[in-house]
Design an enzyme around this catalytic site. Sequence first.
Site, short mmCIF file in Angstrom:
data_model
loop_
_atom_site.label_atom_id
_atom_site.label_comp_id
_atom_site.label_asym_id
_atom_site.label_seq_id
_atom_site.Cartn_x
_atom_site.Cartn_y
_atom_site.Cartn_z
N ASP A 1 -38.32 54.36 -36.38
CA ASP A 1 -38.27 55.05 -35.10
C ASP A 1 -38.45 54.07 -33.93
O ASP A 1 -38.96 52.96 -34.09
CB ASP A 1 -39.42 56.06 -35.02
CG ASP A 1 -39.24 57.23 -35.98
OD1 ASP A 1 -38.31 57.17 -36.81
OD2 ASP A 1 -40.03 58.18 -35.89
N ASP A 2 -38.06 54.57 -32.75
CA ASP A 2 -38.42 54.00 -31.45
C ASP A 2 -37.65 52.75 -31.03
O ASP A 2 -37.97 52.14 -30.02
CB ASP A 2 -39.93 53.72 -31.35
CG ASP A 2 -40.76 54.98 -31.52
OD1 ASP A 2 -40.16 56.07 -31.59
OD2 ASP A 2 -41.99 54.87 -31.61
N HIS B 1 -33.65 60.80 -31.53
CA HIS B 1 -35.10 60.70 -31.29
C HIS B 1 -35.39 60.90 -29.79
O HIS B 1 -36.37 60.38 -29.27
CB HIS B 1 -35.60 59.34 -31.77
CG HIS B 1 -37.10 59.25 -32.00
ND1 HIS B 1 -37.81 60.22 -32.66
CD2 HIS B 1 -38.00 58.31 -31.65
CE1 HIS B 1 -39.09 59.87 -32.71
NE2 HIS B 1 -39.24 58.71 -32.08
N HIS C 1 -38.34 59.92 -25.28
CA HIS C 1 -39.48 59.98 -26.18
C HIS C 1 -40.65 60.82 -25.66
O HIS C 1 -41.82 60.42 -25.73
CB HIS C 1 -39.98 58.55 -26.49
CG HIS C 1 -40.70 58.44 -27.80
ND1 HIS C 1 -42.07 58.55 -27.92
CD2 HIS C 1 -40.25 58.24 -29.06
CE1 HIS C 1 -42.41 58.41 -29.19
NE2 HIS C 1 -41.33 58.22 -29.90
N HIS D 1 -41.55 51.88 -37.96
CA HIS D 1 -41.10 51.69 -36.57
C HIS D 1 -40.48 50.31 -36.37
O HIS D 1 -41.07 49.31 -36.77
CB HIS D 1 -42.29 51.85 -35.62
CG HIS D 1 -42.85 53.25 -35.61
ND1 HIS D 1 -43.70 53.70 -36.59
CD2 HIS D 1 -42.64 54.29 -34.77
CE1 HIS D 1 -44.00 54.97 -36.33
NE2 HIS D 1 -43.38 55.35 -35.24
ZN LIG Z 1 -41.08 57.84 -31.86
#
Ligand SMILES: [Zn+2]
Length: 273
Positions: A91-92, A141, A145, A235
């Site tokens: 993620d991210d 996603h 965020h 991540h």
């Molecule tokens: Zn995230």
Amino acid sequence: MARRKDAVVAALVLLAGFALVAVAARDDAPGTPAGLRPGLAAAGLPEMRAARRRGAARHRSEARAVARVLRRRTVIRRGSRREREIALTFDDGPGPYTRAVVRALRRGGARATFFPVSSLFRRWPRALDAVRRAGFAVGDHTVDHPYLPGLSFRAQLRQLRGQARALRHHGFPRPRLMRPPYGGHDRRTRVIARRLGMLVVMWSVDSGDYTRPGRRAIVRNVLRGARPGAIVLMHDGGGPRAQTVAALPRIVRALRRRGYRLVTVPELLARRR
Ligand SMILES: [Zn+2]
């Protein structure tokens, strides 16, 4: 004699022409997702076209697998326990560690799923490119965020639809998966996800890498939770991820030694019984 030679050459040229037209027609066939790997579309090499066709075929079968799961449920935490398969998710991103993550996965023969944030796309175009070129699965996603349950229906819709548009704009297929930031979702989030044809993907194993507990702790967290069908939260962005990058080769090696195949989330679902 010269005339016969000319005729043979002309026939060969004609044949080559037909072959080229046939290949071009196949590439333009309906159902080939537009915008998929525009870099490859521009290149004329046959092997690149073959790779593009393979990517398109894979994407279609993955989309079918997700659609089948969506008929029964909106949220998943794991895949089938009957297959020795695990899905690592990141993620991210995109960010300064994304390319190292992609490299470590490819070196280990692993496939994975990325949930990037589109407000970072402009800043890290090469990182995003690396994910696309690797042919990994990519989900939604959101744009910025946010914690979705704190937002109105319209604001949530804007976050999810905006990210889906940004992905398509950058040459990815329409996202079929979404991961809510911080794992936070409410009824509105689920209604929107269904409306956009996206499955909400949570996880069954938390690597804890965002707390930066050290490489060994990250490896231990993942291996301890490893089960057939596990979905692992990791991540590639959102902060310094050197520990994640350092842990990854060991995680991939150890899981493969235990007989696991490392697949994308749609691949995990394709085998779901
Ligand atoms: Zn995230």
